[in-house]
Design a protein around this motif. Structure first.
Motif, short mmCIF file in Angstrom:
data_model
loop_
_atom_site.label_atom_id
_atom_site.label_comp_id
_atom_site.label_asym_id
_atom_site.label_seq_id
_atom_site.Cartn_x
_atom_site.Cartn_y
_atom_site.Cartn_z
N LEU A 86 0.83 -1.21 0.00
CA LEU A 86 0.00 0.00 0.00
C LEU A 86 0.86 1.26 0.00
N LEU A 87 1.88 1.27 0.82
CA LEU A 87 2.76 2.43 0.89
C LEU A 87 3.53 2.62 -0.42
N LEU A 88 3.98 1.54 -1.02
CA LEU A 88 4.71 1.66 -2.29
C LEU A 88 3.82 2.26 -3.38
N GLY A 89 2.59 1.78 -3.47
CA GLY A 89 1.67 2.34 -4.46
C GLY A 89 1.38 3.82 -4.23
N ALA A 90 1.25 4.21 -2.97
CA ALA A 90 0.98 5.61 -2.67
C ALA A 90 2.21 6.47 -2.91
N ILE A 91 3.39 5.94 -2.60
CA ILE A 91 4.63 6.70 -2.85
C ILE A 91 4.82 6.93 -4.34
N LEU A 92 4.46 5.94 -5.14
CA LEU A 92 4.57 6.08 -6.60
C LEU A 92 3.38 6.83 -7.18
N ARG A 93 2.48 7.27 -6.32
CA ARG A 93 1.32 8.11 -6.66
C ARG A 93 0.32 7.42 -7.57
N PHE A 94 0.10 6.13 -7.33
CA PHE A 94 -0.96 5.41 -8.03
C PHE A 94 -2.31 5.71 -7.38
N TYR A 95 -2.32 5.99 -6.10
CA TYR A 95 -3.52 6.33 -5.36
C TYR A 95 -3.12 7.15 -4.14
N VAL A 96 -4.13 7.67 -3.46
CA VAL A 96 -3.89 8.51 -2.29
C VAL A 96 -3.96 7.65 -1.03
N PHE A 97 -2.97 7.79 -0.19
CA PHE A 97 -2.88 7.05 1.07
C PHE A 97 -2.03 7.89 2.00
N PRO A 98 -2.35 7.93 3.29
CA PRO A 98 -1.55 8.75 4.22
C PRO A 98 -0.17 8.15 4.48
N VAL A 99 0.76 8.42 3.59
CA VAL A 99 2.08 7.80 3.63
C VAL A 99 2.86 8.19 4.89
N VAL A 100 2.89 9.46 5.20
CA VAL A 100 3.70 9.91 6.34
C VAL A 100 3.16 9.35 7.64
N ALA A 101 1.85 9.39 7.83
CA ALA A 101 1.27 8.87 9.07
C ALA A 101 1.50 7.36 9.20
#
Length: 126
Positions: A60-75
């Motif tokens: 989930l974090l990898l997908g959000a870091i690569l900006r495939f979807y929105v996810f609270p990465v920092v939190a």
């Protein structure tokens, strides 16, 4: 995308991959190295669920870091870092064993939080 933004995004991505690798390690090797683990987590199901959660969180974090979807990465990354530090302290305090894999989970969480924040800052400024 600037060079600095790409650099920070790739470093944050490596943190997510490291978290995923630690989840895979947990499923296959952790019980051999830490035989007290299933008893501490009140059973094998809970013990192995931790590994599955690490794999899912890493993906989930990898997908959000690569900006495939929105996810609270920092939190989520900071929760990961705190969890890694907590497991490391518990292993050392209760069982007198240093858990280098918990340290790498903590490091990956810090790496993701810092580098993702920097990548977002660099992306919004250009």
């Amino acid at each position: 995308m600037s060079k600095e933004e790409a650099l920070y995004q790739s470093l944050a991505s490596s943190g997510a991959v490291l978290l995923t690798f630690n989840g895979i390690y947990h499923l296959f090797v952790a019980e051999t190295l830490f035989p007290f683990g299933p008893a501490f987590f009140q059973g094998r199901f809970n013990f192995y669920a931790i590994g599955v959660v690490a794999i899912v969180a890493g993906i989930l974090l990898l997908g959000a870091i690569l900006r495939f979807y929105v996810f609270p990465v920092v939190a989520a990354s900071l929760v990961t870092a705190v969890s890694g530090v907590a497991v490391m302290i518990v292993c050392q305090a209760l069982y007198d064993r240093f858990n280098v894999f918990a340290l790498s989970v903590a490091f990956s969480g810090i790496l993701m939080a810092y580098c993702y924040r920097r990548a977002v800052q660099r992306g919004s400024s250009s």
